[in-house]
Each structure stands twice: as structure tokens, then as C-alpha cells.
Design a protein around this motif. Structure first.
Motif, PDB file in Angstrom:
ATOM      1  N   ARG A 238       0.812  -1.223   0.000  1.00 34.32           N
ATOM      2  CA  ARG A 238       0.000   0.000   0.000  1.00 34.32           C
ATOM      3  C   ARG A 238       0.842   1.268   0.000  1.00 34.32           C
ATOM      4  O   ARG A 238       0.409   2.313   0.490  1.00 34.32           O
ATOM      5  N   SER A 239       2.036   1.194  -0.557  1.00 32.54           N
ATOM      6  CA  SER A 239       2.921   2.363  -0.545  1.00 32.54           C
ATOM      7  C   SER A 239       2.377   3.507  -1.384  1.00 32.54           C
ATOM      8  O   SER A 239       2.716   4.667  -1.146  1.00 32.54           O
ATOM      9  N   ILE A 240       1.528   3.214  -2.364  1.00 30.70           N
ATOM     10  CA  ILE A 240       0.958   4.299  -3.166  1.00 30.70           C
ATOM     11  C   ILE A 240       0.099   5.215  -2.295  1.00 30.70           C
ATOM     12  O   ILE A 240      -0.045   6.412  -2.572  1.00 30.70           O
ATOM     13  N   ALA A 241      -0.441   4.664  -1.200  1.00 30.82           N
ATOM     14  CA  ALA A 241      -1.271   5.460  -0.292  1.00 30.82           C
ATOM     15  C   ALA A 241      -0.494   5.979   0.912  1.00 30.82           C
ATOM     16  O   ALA A 241      -0.751   7.090   1.390  1.00 30.82           O
ATOM     17  N   TYR A 242       0.478   5.187   1.413  1.00 30.96           N
ATOM     18  CA  TYR A 242       1.131   5.529   2.677  1.00 30.96           C
ATOM     19  C   TYR A 242       2.623   5.832   2.545  1.00 30.96           C
ATOM     20  O   TYR A 242       3.246   6.271   3.514  1.00 30.96           O
ATOM     21  N   GLY A 243       3.210   5.572   1.387  1.00 28.74           N
ATOM     22  CA  GLY A 243       4.633   5.802   1.230  1.00 28.74           C
ATOM     23  C   GLY A 243       5.467   4.621   1.699  1.00 28.74           C
ATOM     24  O   GLY A 243       4.948   3.569   2.084  1.00 28.74           O
TER      25      GLY A 243
ATOM     26  N   ALA B  96      -5.781   2.049  -2.865  1.00 25.16           N
ATOM     27  CA  ALA B  96      -4.759   1.908  -1.825  1.00 25.16           C
ATOM     28  C   ALA B  96      -3.683   0.923  -2.250  1.00 25.16           C
ATOM     29  O   ALA B  96      -2.554   0.970  -1.758  1.00 25.16           O
ATOM     30  N   ALA B  97      -4.027   0.010  -3.170  1.00 30.04           N
ATOM     31  CA  ALA B  97      -3.062  -0.989  -3.631  1.00 30.04           C
ATOM     32  C   ALA B  97      -3.496  -1.518  -4.992  1.00 30.04           C
ATOM     33  O   ALA B  97      -4.695  -1.631  -5.270  1.00 30.04           O
ATOM     34  N   VAL B  98      -2.503  -1.838  -5.830  1.00 27.49           N
ATOM     35  CA  VAL B  98      -2.730  -2.536  -7.100  1.00 27.49           C
ATOM     36  C   VAL B  98      -1.625  -3.579  -7.214  1.00 27.49           C
ATOM     37  O   VAL B  98      -0.466  -3.244  -7.443  1.00 27.49           O
ATOM     38  N   GLU B  99      -1.980  -4.853  -7.048  1.00 30.15           N
ATOM     39  CA  GLU B  99      -0.991  -5.920  -6.972  1.00 30.15           C
ATOM     40  C   GLU B  99      -1.199  -6.948  -8.079  1.00 30.15           C
ATOM     41  O   GLU B  99      -2.327  -7.390  -8.326  1.00 30.15           O
ATOM     42  N   LEU B 100      -0.113  -7.329  -8.733  1.00 22.96           N
ATOM     43  CA  LEU B 100      -0.144  -8.330  -9.800  1.00 22.96           C
ATOM     44  C   LEU B 100       0.151  -9.717  -9.248  1.00 22.96           C
ATOM     45  O   LEU B 100       1.040  -9.891  -8.408  1.00 22.96           O
ATOM     46  N   VAL B 101      -0.586 -10.709  -9.739  1.00 25.55           N
ATOM     47  CA  VAL B 101      -0.291 -12.122  -9.482  1.00 25.55           C
ATOM     48  C   VAL B 101      -0.339 -12.833 -10.829  1.00 25.55           C
ATOM     49  O   VAL B 101      -1.326 -12.701 -11.561  1.00 25.55           O
ATOM     50  N   ASP B 102       0.721 -13.582 -11.168  1.00 25.66           N
ATOM     51  CA  ASP B 102       0.747 -14.211 -12.491  1.00 25.66           C
ATOM     52  C   ASP B 102       0.269 -15.659 -12.441  1.00 25.66           C
ATOM     53  O   ASP B 102      -0.023 -16.218 -11.379  1.00 25.66           O
ATOM     54  N   ARG B 103       0.185 -16.264 -13.630  1.00 18.28           N
ATOM     55  CA  ARG B 103      -0.352 -17.616 -13.774  1.00 18.28           C
ATOM     56  C   ARG B 103       0.438 -18.642 -12.954  1.00 18.28           C
ATOM     57  O   ARG B 103      -0.143 -19.562 -12.369  1.00 18.28           O
ATOM     58  N   THR B 104       1.752 -18.486 -12.917  1.00 20.10           N
ATOM     59  CA  THR B 104       2.578 -19.444 -12.180  1.00 20.10           C
ATOM     60  C   THR B 104       2.209 -19.465 -10.709  1.00 20.10           C
ATOM     61  O   THR B 104       2.022 -20.528 -10.104  1.00 20.10           O
ATOM     62  N   MET B 105       2.090 -18.287 -10.128  1.00 17.60           N
ATOM     63  CA  MET B 105       1.757 -18.218  -8.707  1.00 17.60           C
ATOM     64  C   MET B 105       0.343 -18.730  -8.446  1.00 17.60           C
ATOM     65  O   MET B 105       0.095 -19.412  -7.443  1.00 17.60           O
TER      66      MET B 105
ATOM     67  N   LEU C  89      -5.016  -8.732 -11.292  1.00 18.79           N
ATOM     68  CA  LEU C  89      -4.635  -7.569 -10.499  1.00 18.79           C
ATOM     69  C   LEU C  89      -5.579  -7.479  -9.307  1.00 18.79           C
ATOM     70  O   LEU C  89      -6.806  -7.545  -9.474  1.00 18.79           O
ATOM     71  N   LEU C  90      -5.018  -7.350  -8.118  1.00 19.38           N
ATOM     72  CA  LEU C  90      -5.803  -7.122  -6.908  1.00 19.38           C
ATOM     73  C   LEU C  90      -5.823  -5.619  -6.657  1.00 19.38           C
ATOM     74  O   LEU C  90      -4.771  -5.011  -6.437  1.00 19.38           O
ATOM     75  N   VAL C  91      -7.000  -5.027  -6.707  1.00 19.85           N
ATOM     76  CA  VAL C  91      -7.131  -3.575  -6.569  1.00 19.85           C
ATOM     77  C   VAL C  91      -7.955  -3.280  -5.316  1.00 19.85           C
ATOM     78  O   VAL C  91      -9.126  -3.662  -5.232  1.00 19.85           O
ATOM     79  N   GLU C  92      -7.328  -2.621  -4.348  1.00 16.97           N
ATOM     80  CA  GLU C  92      -8.003  -2.331  -3.081  1.00 16.97           C
ATOM     81  C   GLU C  92      -8.328  -0.847  -2.971  1.00 16.97           C
ATOM     82  O   GLU C  92      -7.535   0.011  -3.355  1.00 16.97           O
ATOM     83  N   PHE C  93      -9.519  -0.572  -2.416  1.00 16.21           N
ATOM     84  CA  PHE C  93      -9.914   0.787  -2.059  1.00 16.21           C
ATOM     85  C   PHE C  93     -10.187   0.805  -0.562  1.00 16.21           C
ATOM     86  O   PHE C  93     -10.731  -0.160  -0.007  1.00 16.21           O
ATOM     87  N   SER C  94      -9.830   1.893   0.108  1.00 18.67           N
ATOM     88  CA  SER C  94     -10.046   1.958   1.552  1.00 18.67           C
ATOM     89  C   SER C  94     -10.358   3.382   1.967  1.00 18.67           C
ATOM     90  O   SER C  94      -9.942   4.348   1.315  1.00 18.67           O
ATOM     91  N   GLY C  95     -11.105   3.499   3.068  1.00 21.83           N
ATOM     92  CA  GLY C  95     -11.457   4.812   3.586  1.00 21.83           C
ATOM     93  C   GLY C  95     -12.499   4.708   4.675  1.00 21.83           C
ATOM     94  O   GLY C  95     -12.856   3.614   5.133  1.00 21.83           O
ATOM     95  N   GLU C  96     -13.026   5.838   5.088  1.00 19.54           N
ATOM     96  CA  GLU C  96     -13.958   5.881   6.211  1.00 19.54           C
ATOM     97  C   GLU C  96     -15.392   5.564   5.803  1.00 19.54           C
ATOM     98  O   GLU C  96     -16.168   5.046   6.600  1.00 19.54           O
TER      99      GLU C  96
END
Length: 717
Positions: A170-175, A308-317, A343-350
Motif C-alpha cells: 500500500r505504498s501508493i497510499a502511505y509511502g 490503496a493498492a494494485v498488486e499483480l499475481v501471475d499464472r505461475t503463482m 490484479l488485486l485492486v483495493e480501495f479503503s477509507g472511512e
């Protein structure tokens, strides 16, 4: 050192060798003067000779200090004796930061406290050995967390994370780590202790720190133009020291120089952390793609939705996760058919409704980009948590490949601007094919950081291919103005590539910084400054001449070496499944590893046992090491629970290995009276039940219990 005693002469040493290795006099001095555990025996040194990288370097010895003062004393003794110092946390580094011919100072067992917690101002002060998941468990009741959520959070220590400048999903949101450290209480090799913090506080700082800062600022000002030309601009950049964050003309924080320094400048006694509110609501979209490169083309559009996050997972995994019983059921709940990548795409907030709306926007965006119906929308928190557990185990799942070919970590950290991500992955895939291999991929796609690992046999031609692939990958990253080291640090595997990326002038500036803090070069030498070649095979875990001794095994190990169900090859391959990721150090979930949870000792850990077995069966602990009493002590507290077989992402089966070990040990040493009495219990139990009064005399007649412990091995307690 006694008063009036002359300081010892400076010793010559290298990254891989120091003449005081296993030195009894040094061990004796440390035992006298340091409040802690001192481990200088061959087996202990062997257990600390590896981390999760491809390297193995035997340390001088190990100190596990019980207090901060004890750690400081150990460091000063090492300096006086001319011995390098290597601070260590979980030992889960993938780049060789935590191995070297040095005195290892293990912070993880005792120096793991929260010193201060200020929920109102969202600040905490912690010791370097505290594990991230443990810290976040403490913070949860305050609705806070430390958001640098690395995949190894169950075992990663905050000191190690600061040393690496870790980042997380989640570094795109928090550094990165550097953006979440407010200060560091650091101890230098000369014994000076300073609080490294905001530049505004320098006016009231000790004279030594002010002079250090003045000289640092002079280097930064002198090299400002060169940094403007050569320094990477991507968010994920952890190469070298963070000189770009110390510009004197603007407010800055001196602690940010220590973050990412890999223990080469100072020992971090305490870390001052910035905390964040826990998001009240999260949603997760799982985007499916028919091709890998299609998945790499869309992150630059997805980030416009403020995820908050965009994560790739490939076929092998995905395939390996489906084949792992610990993850199979979860995978079937969020993977549809057989995608080439997700791609795992997460959104977060209040606001929950806002996160649900963003999830719908993601589905609409994917349709607009030519991928209609590709998103599985997940609002259920429990399923989201399970999905992220699969993603967090990604590297270790990949390492569960059986055989000598393994995904190797050496270019897994490159980061490029998002607009070049798809083209970069295509060209890198071509590089792999050129060298007769392929890569396994997962990525922090939101920030262009790719964890790609070519599959190489490091026992054969892997070192040659490693060098060739690294050279071409470095050229590509430089062409795209990216960072060659984007998250996991430099260590032994990437420090060599600082010069090609930053140039000779800035590389020399890094050496100047090192000399300011550590003139004698004793703090974790060979990392960042003056490194060895990454492909120096004398530093490898599987160096030339490595081999497993032949043996007549009792169990079938053909699962690990097909066609060789009996013999050392299969048993050795099973032992080598441990890649030292340290997941067996987790404390708050599952079973693995109960003996480590009780003792906190590396010896009593699944990883520690696997390393000791590997060293023994390859002859690195001497003749007959497999059947030695030292090996019996190492294996003794394994309770055979099979927790590692179920929970270790690489499937290490220590319970089965213990059976194999005991077969060989008892074949050499025979069976004790206690062993025989327990084994034959079903035969004599009916008769013993008629003589209970006689058996109970053991606990009533004075001295009989002690005698039974002495002669039969049954505890008197």
C-alpha cells in the motif's frame, strides 16, 4: 578491556572471512561483559550464515543481547577487537544484507518492546526487534496501525524494515518506510549515540551530531547537480543512501539517511514511528486478464481511481497456490477459470458507500479498456483478508517449486515509470527466453515495482545466467529512468549495480558518507559501499563443490527427487526446500513453530533445523555431524506437529525429517533405557498395572526420583 591494556591491532578481513571466526577468546570476553547469549559454536554460526538470499557467509559469532546497554557493549567490544558488526532482525532479507563475516547482533529475541505509545498524536517509539504484526496487534485497540505492510509482516522486524527502507503493498497510499519514520536513536561505531530527527532540532543537538550534519550537507550540496541528472525519480527507489532527502535548503530529517542504510552506518537502538488510522472500510476488486501484458498495460489507468493498492499475481503463482492445500480453497473463491494474470485492486477509507462506488468504477473502467466482466468484486472483509494472505505468501509459494531450478531473487526489485511497465515486462521476458529460462512474476503494479524471478539452477549454470540477465536488466531500467533497487534493498546481490545506475561520482559520494559514520568500515561491510561481485560463487549457499553425502535413507523422498526414493539426493532436496523466508517465526496464527514460540531460539525453529540438517548432510559441519549430539539437541524440541508441512509456503516437513534423523542417530548410538521402556510399554503395561504401589515408590522414597532421572532418563520433577 582491562585498564592500560593496549588496543589490538587492526585485523584484515573481507566480506566473507575474518580471522576471529569462532574465536574462543572473543567469545569468552563477550560472555563476561555482555548480558546476553553468546553463540560461537559451529552449528550456531551456520544457522546465522544464511538469510532468504542466495548467499551463505559464516559469521564470526552471534550475540543475542538482553538489553540495549548489552547491545551497545557488544558493539564496542567488537570495535575494540577489530571485528565487523552486523545487526540482524528476522534474517529474512532476500538480498544478503544480514550475512557476513561479522559479529551478528540479533535484536529479535529480547529487544522487541514498545517503549512509548502516543495514540493521540499517532506516534510510537519501539525497539528494533519488534515484529510488525505484533506492533499492529498492539495498535489495533487504538484503531491505529503502522501501514508499511510488507508481505513478511508476520516475521519482519521494524529494525530490519528500516534498514531496508521497506515499502509494502500500500505504498501508493502511505509511502515507504522512510516516509513513516520520524526519528532514530542511533549508536555509531565510535560509541557516540545521537537522536537523528528533524533538521529544525539541529541547533540544540550535540556538537558531534551538528558536525556530522554539516559535513553531510556539504556532500549533498556539492553533488546536487549530479543527483538531479542521475537520481531515480520513481517512488520505489531504495538504492544507496537517501542523499536526495537531505537537501539543506529545505526542512528534512536526518533519520531518513539511516533508513535504507542496511546497518552500514549505525545500530538503530530505537525507532520513532508515525502511525496511521486504520481504514474503517475496504473493498477489493480482482481483475482477470487473458494475457500478462494486458495486465501490465492498465495500472496507469487504475491509479487514477485512487486505490490503496494494485498488486499483480501471475499464472505461475496462481497454479502453485492452487496446488497448496493451505490456499487452495481461498483461490477457488476469487479466481475464475484460468487467467494468465490478475490484479488485486483495493480501495479503503472511512465511508463504506464510497469504497463500494469505487469498486463499481473499477468494473466500468475495465470494461472501457476492453475487459468487460473481468472483475470479481469483494466486499466481505473475511474473504478480502484471505485473498491478501495468498498474495502475501507469493514469494514463498513460488519457492515451493521442487527440483534444483528455483526462482532466484536478484532483479526482483526493479521499478520503472508506469507508462513503461508493459513494454519493460515484454522486453525482460525476451531476455529470459534468450538465456533459456522464464520468470515468475508478481508486482506492486501501482508503483511499477516488479518482483520477477528468473528460474535458475544455482548448483549448475545459474551464476553465469544471473550475471548476463542482471546486465541486460540494468540497461533496461536505466533506459526507462527507473530504479534498479525498488524495495528489498541492495545487500550483496545489488550493491554492485549502484555504480552503473548512479555513476562513479555519486558512488564515491556514498563512500564518503560511509566514512563519516564508520571510518574503519566495521558496520556491515560489503553492503552499499565497496561490495563484492554479486556472482562471486564463494559467497553462495550452493558454492562450487557443494553436494549432499550419499546415505541409505529409511523413508521415501522421491517426491523431492523423482526416481531417487532412497538416498541422500531426495532427502537433501527435501531439506533444501527451506529458503529461509522465516515464516516459521510467526507468533499469532496457526501452529508453526511451537518450540520457537517457547524458546525464541533460532536453533528451535523449523528454519534453524533445516539449515543445520543441510550443513550436516553436505559435510559443512564435519564428519558424522548428522548423527552428532549437537544435531540431537537441534532436533530434540521438534514435537512432530506437522505445522510446518501445513503452514510453510514451501512445504518443509520437519516432522518427517526428524524421523529420518532419528533413524540414523539411533543406528549409530543405539537406544537408551528410556527409549526402550517407552517403546515396550504396551508389552509390560498389564503387569505394571498390578504393581502400582511399587511404581509409586519412585515419588515417595527420598532420592528415588533423582536416581530414576539419572539412570533411566525420566524427569524427577
Amino acid at each position: 578491556m582491562a585498564e592500560g591494556e593496549a588496543a589490538p591491532p587492526r585485523q584484515s578481513f573481507t566480506v566473507a572471512f575474518h580471522p576471529r571466526r569462532g574465536d574462543r577468546a572473543l567469545a569468552a570476553r563477550l560472555s563476561r561483559e555482555v548480558d546476553g547469549e553468546v553463540l560461537f559454536d559451529a552449528a550456531s554460526r551456520g544457522r546465522y550464515a544464511t538469510d532468504a538470499s542466495i548467499y551463505q557467509i559464516e559469521p564470526v559469532g552471534v550475540v543475542v543481547p538482553r538489553t540495549e546497554d548489552a547491545a551497545r557493549t557488544a558493539i564496542q567490544i567488537a570495535v575494540e577487537e577489530g571485528v565487523p558488526i552486523l545487526p540482524r532482525g528476522a534474517g529474512s532479507s532476500q538480498c544478503g544484507q544480514t550475512v557476513g563475516a561479522a559479529l551478528v547482533v540479533d535484536n529479535s529475541k529480547f529487544l522487541n518492546a514498545v517503549i512509548e505509545l502516543d495514540p493521540v498524536n499517532r506516534r510510537a517509539v519501539v525497539q528494533p526487534g519488534i515484529v510488525l504484526d505484533r506492533l499492529n496487534a498492539i495498535l489495533r485497540s487504538h484503531r491505529l496501525w503502522f501501514p508499511v505492510d510488507v508481505s513478511t509482516s508476520a516475521q519482519a522486524t521494524l529494525g530490519g524494515m528500516a534498514g531496508n527502507n521497506s515499502c509494502g503493498s500500500r505504498s501508493i497510499a502511505y509511502g515507504n518506510m522512510v516516509h513513516n519514520v520520524l526519528g532514530i536513536d542511533g549508536v555509531l561505531a565510535d560509541g557516540a549515540e545521537y537522536h537523528f530527527g528533524p533538521s529544525e532540532a539541529l541547533a540544540g543537538a550535540p556538537a558531534g551530531l551538528r558536525e556530522l550534519a554539516r559535513r553531510l550537507h556539504a556532500i549533498v550540496e556539492r553533488e546536487a547537480g549530479e543527483m538531479e541528472r542521475r537520481w531515480p525519480r520513481v517512488l520505489r527507489r531504495v538504492q544507496g543512501y537517501n542523499l536526495d532527502m537531505l537537501r539543506p535548503a529545505a526542512a528534512h530529517n536526518l533519520a531518513h539517511l539511516l533508513v535504507g542504510s542496511e546497518g552500514t552506518l549505525a545500530w538503530s537502538k530505537r525507532l520513532h514511528l508515525k502511525l496511521s488510522p486504520l481504514p474503517a472500510h475496504r473493498t477489493l476488486g480482482v481483475c482477470h486478464f487473458a494475457s500478462f501484458h494486458a495486465a501490465m498495460a492498465v495500472p496507469r489507468d487504475i491509479v487514477k481511481l485512487a486505490p490503496a493498492a494494485v498488486e499483480l499475481v501471475d499464472r505461475t503463482m496462481i497454479g502453485l497456490a492452487r496446488g497448496n492445500s493451505a490456499f487452495r480453497a481461498t483461490v477457488e473463491r476469487f479466481i475464475r477459470a484460468d487467467p494468465e494474470a490478475i490484479l488485486l485492486v483495493e480501495f479503503s477509507g472511512e465511508a463504506r458507500e464510497e469504497q463500494l462506488r469505487k469498486l463499481k468504477n473499477l468494473s466500468e473502467l475495465m470494461a472501457d479498456l476492453g475487459h468487460p466482466g473481468s472483475v470479481i468484486e469483494i466486499a466481505d472483509p473475511a474473504l478480502q483478508r484471505d485473498v491478501w494472505e495468498v498474495r502475501k505468501a507469493g514469494l514463498n509459494i513460488m519457492m515451493s517449486m521442487k527440483g534444483d531450478g528455483k526462482p532466484v531473487s536478484f532483479i526482483e526489485d526493479c521499478a520503472v515509470p508506469l507508462e513503461h511497465l508493459s513494454e519493460y515486462t515484454k522486453r525482460l521476458t525476451d531476455v529470459f527466453a534468450k538465456h533459456g529460462t522464464e520468470g515468475t512474476w508478481y508486482a506492486h503494479a501501482s508503483v511499477g515495482c516488479l518482483h520477477v524471478r528468473p528460474i535458475l539452477n544455482m548448483k549448475a549454470d545459474g551464476a553465469h545466467k544471473l550475471r548476463a540477465i542482471a546486465e541486460e536488466a540494468c540497461a533496461l531500467v536505466r533506459e526507462y529512468k527507473g530504479a534498479y533497487s525498488g524495495e528489498h534493498g541492495d545487500g550483496l546481490v545489488r550493491s554492485e549495480w549502484i555504480a552503473p545506475m548512479l555513476g562513479a561520482r555519486l558512488t564515491a559520494a556514498l563512500a564518503e558518507v560511509k566514512a563519516l559514520f564508520d571510518p574503519r568500515g566495521l558496520m556491515n561491510p560489503g553492503k552499499i559501499v565497496r561490495p563484492p561481485r554479486q556472482d562471486d560463487r564463494s559467497l553462495f549457499r550452493y558454492r562450487p563443490g557443494y553436494g549432499v553425502q550419499e546415505m541409505d535413507t529409511a523413508l521415501d523422498w522421491s517426491e523431492y527427487a523423482p526416481g531417487r526414493e532412497r538416498g541422500g539426493a531426495g532427502f537433501g532436496a527435501a531439506v533444501e526446500m527451506c529458503n529461509n523466508n522465516g515464516h516459521c517465526r510467526k507468533f499469532d496464527a496457526g501452529t508453526m513453530c511451537p518450540s520457537f514460540r517457547a524458546t525464541g531460539n533460532e536453533r528451535d525453529l523449523t528454519r534453524g533445523r533445516a539449515n543445520t540438517l543441510r550443513l550436516a548432510i553436505s559435510g559443512q559441519l564435519g564428519a558424522d555431524a548428522l548423527t552428532s549430539d549437537a544435531m540431537l539437541e537441534t532436533m530434540d524440541l521438534c514435537v512432530g506437529c506437522k505445522g510446518c508441512r501445513r503452514e510453510c509456503p514451501t512445504g518443509v516437513d520437519m516432522a518427517k525429517m526428524k524421523i529420518e534423523f532419528l533413524h540414523h542417530y539411533h543406528r549409530r548410538h543405539g537406544w537408551s533405557m528410556k527409549d526402550r521402556l517407552i517403546a515396550k510399554l504396551p508389552h509390560y503395561a498389564p503387569w505394571a498395572s498390578r504393581l502400582t504401589w511399587f511404581a509409586n515408590l519412585r515419588d515417595t522414597l527420598p532420592g528415588l526420583a533423582q536416581a530414576s532421572e539419572l539412570f533411566l532418563g525420566f524427569s524427577a520433577a
